[in-house]
Scaffold this motif. Structure first.
Motif, PDB file in Angstrom:
ATOM      1  N   MET A 170       0.837  -1.174   0.000  1.00 56.99           N
ATOM      2  CA  MET A 170       0.000   0.000   0.000  1.00 56.99           C
ATOM      3  C   MET A 170       0.882   1.237   0.000  1.00 56.99           C
ATOM      4  SD  MET A 170      -1.332   0.915   3.891  1.00 56.99           S
ATOM      5  CE  MET A 170      -2.988   0.734   3.655  1.00 56.99           C
ATOM      6  N   ILE A 171       0.330   2.302  -0.539  1.00 55.88           N
ATOM      7  CA  ILE A 171       1.036   3.575  -0.566  1.00 55.88           C
ATOM      8  C   ILE A 171       0.443   4.464   0.524  1.00 55.88           C
ATOM      9  CG2 ILE A 171       1.581   5.627  -1.934  1.00 55.88           C
ATOM     10  CD1 ILE A 171       2.888   3.079  -2.998  1.00 55.88           C
ATOM     11  N   LYS A 172       1.291   4.963   1.401  1.00 60.72           N
ATOM     12  CA  LYS A 172       0.880   5.843   2.491  1.00 60.72           C
ATOM     13  C   LYS A 172       1.140   7.281   2.062  1.00 60.72           C
ATOM     14  CE  LYS A 172       0.449   6.604   7.119  1.00 60.72           C
ATOM     15  NZ  LYS A 172      -0.865   7.089   7.388  1.00 60.72           N
ATOM     16  N   CYS A 173       0.157   8.146   2.234  1.00 61.33           N
ATOM     17  CA  CYS A 173       0.295   9.564   1.886  1.00 61.33           C
ATOM     18  C   CYS A 173       0.503  10.370   3.166  1.00 61.33           C
ATOM     19  CB  CYS A 173      -0.947  10.040   1.145  1.00 61.33           C
ATOM     20  SG  CYS A 173      -0.840  11.769   0.638  1.00 61.33           S
ATOM     21  N   HIS A 174       1.531  11.186   3.182  1.00 63.17           N
ATOM     22  CA  HIS A 174       1.878  11.978   4.356  1.00 63.17           C
ATOM     23  C   HIS A 174       1.397  13.429   4.259  1.00 63.17           C
ATOM     24  CE1 HIS A 174       4.252   8.757   6.015  1.00 63.17           C
ATOM     25  NE2 HIS A 174       4.905   8.643   4.875  1.00 63.17           N
ATOM     26  N   LEU A 175       0.455  13.689   3.363  1.00 64.18           N
ATOM     27  CA  LEU A 175      -0.011  15.063   3.169  1.00 64.18           C
ATOM     28  C   LEU A 175      -0.620  15.644   4.441  1.00 64.18           C
ATOM     29  CD1 LEU A 175      -0.381  17.432   1.239  1.00 64.18           C
ATOM     30  CD2 LEU A 175      -2.588  16.458   0.590  1.00 64.18           C
ATOM     31  N   SER A 176      -1.421  14.873   5.165  1.00 63.56           N
ATOM     32  CA  SER A 176      -2.060  15.406   6.374  1.00 63.56           C
ATOM     33  C   SER A 176      -1.015  15.786   7.427  1.00 63.56           C
ATOM     34  CB  SER A 176      -3.062  14.413   6.952  1.00 63.56           C
ATOM     35  OG  SER A 176      -2.432  13.223   7.345  1.00 63.56           O
ATOM     36  N   ARG A 177       0.031  14.990   7.550  1.00 63.28           N
ATOM     37  CA  ARG A 177       1.092  15.311   8.516  1.00 63.28           C
ATOM     38  C   ARG A 177       1.830  16.581   8.111  1.00 63.28           C
ATOM     39  NH1 ARG A 177       6.227  14.714   8.078  1.00 63.28           N
ATOM     40  NH2 ARG A 177       6.117  13.138   6.456  1.00 63.28           N
ATOM     41  N   GLU A 234       3.584  16.832  -8.793  1.00 67.48           N
ATOM     42  CA  GLU A 234       4.558  17.898  -9.053  1.00 67.48           C
ATOM     43  C   GLU A 234       4.147  19.199  -8.367  1.00 67.48           C
ATOM     44  OE1 GLU A 234       6.779  20.164 -12.759  1.00 67.48           O
ATOM     45  OE2 GLU A 234       5.102  18.833 -13.180  1.00 67.48           O
ATOM     46  N   ALA A 235       2.883  19.569  -8.453  1.00 65.09           N
ATOM     47  CA  ALA A 235       2.404  20.805  -7.828  1.00 65.09           C
ATOM     48  C   ALA A 235       2.578  20.759  -6.312  1.00 65.09           C
ATOM     49  CB  ALA A 235       0.933  21.046  -8.187  1.00 65.09           C
ATOM     50  N   LEU A 236       2.283  19.621  -5.709  1.00 66.44           N
ATOM     51  CA  LEU A 236       2.433  19.488  -4.262  1.00 66.44           C
ATOM     52  C   LEU A 236       3.908  19.536  -3.851  1.00 66.44           C
ATOM     53  CD1 LEU A 236      -0.270  16.770  -3.540  1.00 66.44           C
ATOM     54  CD2 LEU A 236      -0.385  19.206  -2.967  1.00 66.44           C
ATOM     55  N   CYS A 237       4.760  18.867  -4.604  1.00 66.96           N
ATOM     56  CA  CYS A 237       6.197  18.891  -4.299  1.00 66.96           C
ATOM     57  C   CYS A 237       6.762  20.307  -4.426  1.00 66.96           C
ATOM     58  CB  CYS A 237       6.959  17.935  -5.209  1.00 66.96           C
ATOM     59  SG  CYS A 237       6.729  16.196  -4.793  1.00 66.96           S
ATOM     60  N   LEU A 238       6.343  21.031  -5.448  1.00 70.69           N
ATOM     61  CA  LEU A 238       6.796  22.418  -5.606  1.00 70.69           C
ATOM     62  C   LEU A 238       6.300  23.281  -4.456  1.00 70.69           C
ATOM     63  CD1 LEU A 238       6.276  22.965  -9.434  1.00 70.69           C
ATOM     64  CD2 LEU A 238       8.448  22.985  -8.208  1.00 70.69           C
ATOM     65  N   TYR A 239       5.051  23.136  -4.099  1.00 74.11           N
ATOM     66  CA  TYR A 239       4.460  23.953  -3.040  1.00 74.11           C
ATOM     67  C   TYR A 239       5.112  23.693  -1.683  1.00 74.11           C
ATOM     68  CZ  TYR A 239       0.932  25.983   0.041  1.00 74.11           C
ATOM     69  OH  TYR A 239       0.288  26.724   1.001  1.00 74.11           O
ATOM     70  N   PHE A 240       5.327  22.418  -1.364  1.00 74.08           N
ATOM     71  CA  PHE A 240       5.905  22.061  -0.061  1.00 74.08           C
ATOM     72  C   PHE A 240       7.428  21.993  -0.088  1.00 74.08           C
ATOM     73  CE2 PHE A 240       1.580  20.250   0.437  1.00 74.08           C
ATOM     74  CZ  PHE A 240       1.204  20.978   1.550  1.00 74.08           C
ATOM     75  N   ASP A 241       8.037  22.235  -1.263  1.00 77.85           N
ATOM     76  CA  ASP A 241       9.489  22.164  -1.431  1.00 77.85           C
ATOM     77  C   ASP A 241      10.010  20.838  -0.879  1.00 77.85           C
ATOM     78  OD1 ASP A 241      12.033  22.985  -2.196  1.00 77.85           O
ATOM     79  OD2 ASP A 241      12.434  23.915  -0.250  1.00 77.85           O
ATOM     80  N   CYS A 242       9.451  19.749  -1.422  1.00 78.57           N
ATOM     81  CA  CYS A 242       9.826  18.419  -0.945  1.00 78.57           C
ATOM     82  C   CYS A 242       9.965  17.459  -2.119  1.00 78.57           C
ATOM     83  CB  CYS A 242       8.776  17.898   0.042  1.00 78.57           C
ATOM     84  SG  CYS A 242       7.168  17.555  -0.690  1.00 78.57           S
ATOM     85  N   GLN A 243      10.400  16.269  -1.824  1.00 76.92           N
ATOM     86  CA  GLN A 243      10.538  15.210  -2.811  1.00 76.92           C
ATOM     87  C   GLN A 243       9.304  14.314  -2.765  1.00 76.92           C
ATOM     88  OE1 GLN A 243      13.235  14.897  -4.994  1.00 76.92           O
ATOM     89  NE2 GLN A 243      13.647  16.929  -4.163  1.00 76.92           N
ATOM     90  N   VAL A 244       9.103  13.548  -3.821  1.00 81.25           N
ATOM     91  CA  VAL A 244       7.969  12.626  -3.888  1.00 81.25           C
ATOM     92  C   VAL A 244       7.977  11.685  -2.683  1.00 81.25           C
ATOM     93  CG1 VAL A 244       6.864  10.797  -5.234  1.00 81.25           C
ATOM     94  CG2 VAL A 244       7.882  12.752  -6.403  1.00 81.25           C
ATOM     95  N   GLY A 245       9.142  11.227  -2.289  1.00 87.86           N
ATOM     96  CA  GLY A 245       9.273  10.321  -1.151  1.00 87.86           C
ATOM     97  C   GLY A 245       8.887  10.943   0.181  1.00 87.86           C
ATOM     98  N   ASP A 246       8.848  12.275   0.240  1.00 88.26           N
ATOM     99  CA  ASP A 246       8.390  12.939   1.453  1.00 88.26           C
ATOM    100  C   ASP A 246       6.863  12.911   1.543  1.00 88.26           C
ATOM    101  OD1 ASP A 246      11.038  13.629   2.105  1.00 88.26           O
ATOM    102  OD2 ASP A 246      10.912  15.470   0.917  1.00 88.26           O
TER     103      ASP A 246
END
Length: 73
Positions: A1-8, A48-60
């Motif tokens: 399963m893929i876990k999404c850390h967006l809420s954190r 891509e938009a989320l990574c740019l906005y949060f200045d993070c990598q996909v793995g984050d």
């Protein structure tokens, strides 16, 4: 399963779903599904938009977790 850390990530920055949607241009429903980990698929431009906005990598944002405990694929 893929876990999404967006809420954190959003919680750490005290951001609301509507704020992220407005600032990234990502549909509010998409952000909501990612936040609650109910999304079944996601477009690369959203990642891509989320990574740019949060200045993070996909793995984050996303993490693979094995389902070996449940015996499913």
């Amino acid at each position: 399963m893929i876990k999404c850390h967006l809420s954190r990530i959003m919680g750490e920055r005290k951001l609301k779903i509507v704020d992220v949607a407005r600032e990234t241009g990502v549909n509010r429903g998409t952000v909501t599904r990612l936040y609650h980990e109910t999304a079944s698929r996601i477009e690369l431009d959203v990642i891509e938009a989320l990574c740019l906005y949060f200045d993070c990598q996909v793995g984050d944002l996303f993490e693979y977790q094995s389902d070996s405990d449940t015996g499913s694929f």
